[in-house]
Design an enzyme around this catalytic site. Structure first.
Site, PDB file in Angstrom:
ATOM      1  N   GLU B  57       0.004  -7.698  -7.948  1.00 57.11           N
ATOM      2  CA  GLU B  57       1.242  -8.343  -7.481  1.00 57.11           C
ATOM      3  C   GLU B  57       1.669  -9.526  -8.345  1.00 57.11           C
ATOM      4  O   GLU B  57       2.853  -9.824  -8.467  1.00 57.11           O
ATOM      5  CB  GLU B  57       1.096  -8.793  -6.021  1.00 57.11           C
ATOM      6  CG  GLU B  57       1.083  -7.649  -5.023  1.00 57.11           C
ATOM      7  CD  GLU B  57      -0.305  -7.091  -4.753  1.00 57.11           C
ATOM      8  OE1 GLU B  57      -1.239  -7.419  -5.508  1.00 57.11           O
ATOM      9  OE2 GLU B  57      -0.447  -6.326  -3.784  1.00 57.11           O
ATOM     10  N   PHE B 119      -5.140  -7.908  10.742  1.00 60.57           N
ATOM     11  CA  PHE B 119      -5.495  -7.350   9.431  1.00 60.57           C
ATOM     12  C   PHE B 119      -4.381  -7.634   8.424  1.00 60.57           C
ATOM     13  O   PHE B 119      -3.212  -7.393   8.703  1.00 60.57           O
ATOM     14  CB  PHE B 119      -5.724  -5.838   9.568  1.00 60.57           C
ATOM     15  CG  PHE B 119      -6.017  -5.176   8.246  1.00 60.57           C
ATOM     16  CD1 PHE B 119      -7.158  -5.494   7.533  1.00 60.57           C
ATOM     17  CD2 PHE B 119      -5.114  -4.265   7.703  1.00 60.57           C
ATOM     18  CE1 PHE B 119      -7.419  -4.906   6.306  1.00 60.57           C
ATOM     19  CE2 PHE B 119      -5.369  -3.666   6.466  1.00 60.57           C
ATOM     20  CZ  PHE B 119      -6.522  -3.994   5.771  1.00 60.57           C
ATOM     21  N   GLN B 120      -4.768  -8.131   7.278  1.00 62.56           N
ATOM     22  CA  GLN B 120      -3.842  -8.489   6.193  1.00 62.56           C
ATOM     23  C   GLN B 120      -2.770  -9.481   6.652  1.00 62.56           C
ATOM     24  O   GLN B 120      -1.633  -9.432   6.204  1.00 62.56           O
ATOM     25  CB  GLN B 120      -3.220  -7.244   5.556  1.00 62.56           C
ATOM     26  CG  GLN B 120      -4.267  -6.406   4.816  1.00 62.56           C
ATOM     27  CD  GLN B 120      -3.689  -5.397   3.859  1.00 62.56           C
ATOM     28  OE1 GLN B 120      -2.608  -4.860   4.078  1.00 62.56           O
ATOM     29  NE2 GLN B 120      -4.403  -5.123   2.781  1.00 62.56           N
TER      30      GLN B 120
END
Lengths: 163, 571
Positions: B57, B119-120
């Site tokens: 990213e 999550f994340q």
């Protein structure tokens, strides 16, 4: 030098942290900070007390103005203004101190708003140094707890901070 | 705002795609993940926006920066929540420091999960707050289109910068009627483009009174596309011009008025000219510490005019005498107009004496290097590239010695050709930013000047380059050392080379080949020109040139930290 900066900003979640984050990231000092919505609920007004040299204060106001959420600001210290702070103070009130504390509260134009057999809560409004003086007068033996709002301020006369 | 009684409700993901289309976005750099899958599904069903799949990213953001810096368009990025967002942070901070217009979309966990350590999940708004121009969390699908419009407006107006839009996954599934706002107004944000006429007149009076003037310009000229106005302004006066690292190409380097780059590794004539100037005209530059050297010793004789779109940049580091808040293009246009209207002219005798002095400094030939060396001198590689590309390639760089040599030995005559990480100094910027440049200019020659340290920080992007057939030319100035660190250790740490030598470097030729590209190894000065010529002739292939360069070479001249601009170390 001590400056009071009043800021009108969007009443959005996170707007306060943009201001506090700016101060910590750039190493500026915040002495006191109060914030609440205005008569227009989409706008909050923040009163911020800081100190620094003329150059630092200039940078602070410029950096604040640069925040997208800041609509307008005014350095109130530049001109005459009214400054008030609110305090609630819990005081030991037993024996001979009971009368003495009440008398002191009257002299400082405070109001007793809660009474128990051992304590008073006194409400007091004024310039910050008046609140300091009241605390000093009572002394550490009598003062059990204090809470202060931080200063609120508004410019005298025709000067306005409004949209 | 975004809903009208007309039209069918569509999903947030479709609104996202249609908003970007309405905004004219052609390229989107990104990487998919759980929180943005609805958006990727919507992207799959259209072909107006090309999505470029990077390998990390951070590279997506740098690619978008290269895209923006080489054009007049903002860069656009899409990443997922959590690690997708945190990986993007370095790129976002880089864009913030160099005022690059970017809109970065990050996925977020669904609204009901925010704050639950899902999550994340990461507080993307909180993490990016100190390194964005502004950021938004979209909590209602009905706000999505208007927020996207605002994000592009804020990113590209005033002093440009990155804007992050954090979109929870459920918002991309919710539906509402799509309407893209035609106009945008942010009541708390009204950048002032037009300079104050009174200040402009005062500035012209001071400028014309100068005996030893210096025009000092930065990245603002590039960002505001004001190179033509700057050139006219400088030629009208006949005053010397120096550019910052970010401002290179803003004034033609081959013009006789150019004294080159200033600052820590700037030319002797530029820094001496700054120090001895009596009137300094700063335009779109921010008096960065790498430019000023010791601030106490900076331009002791000069009255200063400072033109900048950002009021906070004015009198931040150096107190100025005549501030002008405004866009540099607009203010330069006004300055030119006032100059043309007045009958007063600069003091010709004083100016002639000043140029005589500058020419004497120039004669120190501060950028000379050993041309008879038996090892490859890095300066020679850059100079040869300049010669063989006619000085007209797009050049990106990483960070370190090679970056300074690129800036010194590849003089740019045009703006938006030189793409580097100035403010943040991000190693790993060079390769991905070059990808972005190549997408914006598919037929142009795009070169990356890098080093063996920096290139390894985003080398995975060689895979992206193969997928999209990007024929970049990578010049790796490989001296085996983290060169700038080594140089400081030599100068300031008595030669204790702590952790600046990299053992076990990969075989870069094989590595390039493993990624499906052409690798070249160049070990002798006599082979440099032939190799670059051959690489440039391979129009449709990425060529990785690994130059084994002199490991002891240093960047000269240099203003040591804490010294004044008149205290340069010459070679």
């Amino acid at each position: 030098m001590r400056h009071i900066i009043s800021i009108l900003m969007e009443n959005e979640s996170g707007a306060l942290s943009r201001v506090s984050g700016l101060f910590s990231a750039r190493g500026y000092n915040i002495e006191a900070l109060t914030v609440a919505p205005t008569e227009d609920p989409s706008v909050s007004r923040m009163t911020l007390v800081t100190n620094g040299t003329e150059q630092i204060i200039e940078q602070i106001t410029k950096q604040l103005n640069k925040l997208i959420d800041v609509i307008k600001l005014l350095d109130l210290t530049q001109d005459s203004h009214i400054e008030r702070e609110h305090m609630l103070i819990k005081v030991r009130a037993t024996g001979s101190a009971r009368e003495e504390v009440k008398r002191m509260a009257d002299i400082f134009r405070g109001t007793v708003v809660d009474v128990t057999d051992a304590s008073y809560i006194i409400e007091l409004t004024g310039a910050p140094d008046k609140l300091d003086a009241f605390i000093d007068t009572l002394g550490p033996k009598l003062v059990l707890e204090t809470v202060r709002s931080g200063p609120l301020a508004i410019a005298r006369g025709g000067r306005r901070l409004a949209i | 705002m975004s809903s009208t009684p007309h039209g069918e409700p569509i999903t947030g993901a479709e609104i996202f795609v249609r908003s970007l289309q309405a905004q004219g976005v052609k390229h989107l750099f990104g990487y998919p993940g759980g929180a943005v899958l609805h958006i990727y599904d919507a992207l799959y069903k259209q072909d107006q926006i090309e999505h470029i799949l990077v390998r990390h990213e951070q590279a997506a953001v740098h690619a978008a920066e290269g895209y923006a810096k080489s054009t007049d368009m903002p860069g656009v990025v899409l990443v997922t929540s959590g690690p997708g967002a945190t990986n993007a942070v370095t790129g976002i901070a880089d864009a913030y420091m160099d005022s690059v217009p970017l809109v970065v979309f990050t996925g977020q966990v669904p609204l009901p999960l925010i704050g639950n350590d899902a999550f994340q999940e990461v507080d993307t708004i909180g993490i990016t707050r100190p390194c964005v121009k502004h950021n938004f969390l979209v909590k209602d699908v009905r706000d999505l289109a208007a927020t996207i419009k605002k994000a592009f407006y804020i990113a590209t107006s005033g002093r440009p910068g990155p804007v992050v839009v954090d979109i929870p996954k459920d918002v991309t599934a919710h539906r509402c009627v799509f309407e893209y706002p035609e106009t945008v107004e942010v009541r708390s944000y009204n950048p002032n483009v037009k300079g104050h006429p009174g200040q402009i007149k005062r500035a012209v009076d001071l400028i014309l009174s100068a005996k030893r003037p210096m025009i000092y310009t930065g990245g603002g000229i590039i960002l505001d596309h004001a190179a033509a106005e700057l050139t006219e302004f400088a030629r009208l006066l006949g005053y010397p011009v120096t550019n910052t690292l970010m401002g290179l190409g803003g004034f033609p380097a081959s013009d006789k008025l150019s004294v080159g780059m200033l600052g820590m590794h700037g030319t002797y004539e530029a820094n001496m000219g700054m120090h001895h100037s009596d009137v300094l005209i700063a335009i779109g530059a921010r008096f960065d510490d790498r430019v000023t050297g010791n601030i106490e010793k900076f331009c002791p004789h000069a009255k200063i005019v400072h033109v900048d779109i950002d009021p906070a940049s004015i009198s931040k580091n150096v107190k100025v005498d005549i501030p002008i808040v405004g866009g540099v293009k607009s203010v330069l246009t006004d300055l030119i107009e006032v100059l043309k209207a007045t009958s007063e002219r600069p003091d010709a005798d004083a100016l002639a004496a000043w140029w005589e002095q500058i020419d004497e400094w120039r004669s120190a030939d501060c950028l000379r290097f050993d041309r008879a060396a038996e090892v490859i001198k890095p300066q020679f590689v850059v100079e040869t590239l300049w010669k063989l590309t006619g000085g007209d390639a797009f050049v990106t760089s990483d960070v370190g010695q090679h970056q300074m040599w690129a800036a010194q030995y590849y003089p740019f005559d045009k703006p938006n050709r030189w793409i580097n990480s100035g403010g943040l100094g991000t190693m790993g910027f060079g390769l991905p930013s070059a990808m972005g440049v190549q997408f914006a200019h598919p037929d142009a020659t795009v070169c990356t000047i890098t080093g063996e340290g920096s290139i390894q920080m985003n080398i995975q992007e060689l895979s992206t380059c193969l997928q999209y057939h990007l024929p970049l030319k990578i010049l790796n100035l490989n001296n085996g050392y983290l060169g700038m660190v080594r140089q400081w250790q030599e100068f300031f740490y008595q030669g204790r080379y702590a952790m600046s030598y990299m053992e076990s470097l990969p075989d870069f030729v094989k590595l390039a080949e493993a990624y499906g590209h052409v690798g070249m190894q160049i070990e002798k000065p006599g082979d440099v020109e032939g190799a670059i010529r051959e690489a440039l002739a391979m129009k449709d292939r990425l060529v990785f040139m690994n130059f084994l360069t002199d490991p002891t070479e240093n960047v000269y001249p240099m203003i040591p930290a804490g010294a004044g601009q008149n205290e340069m170390i010459l070679i």
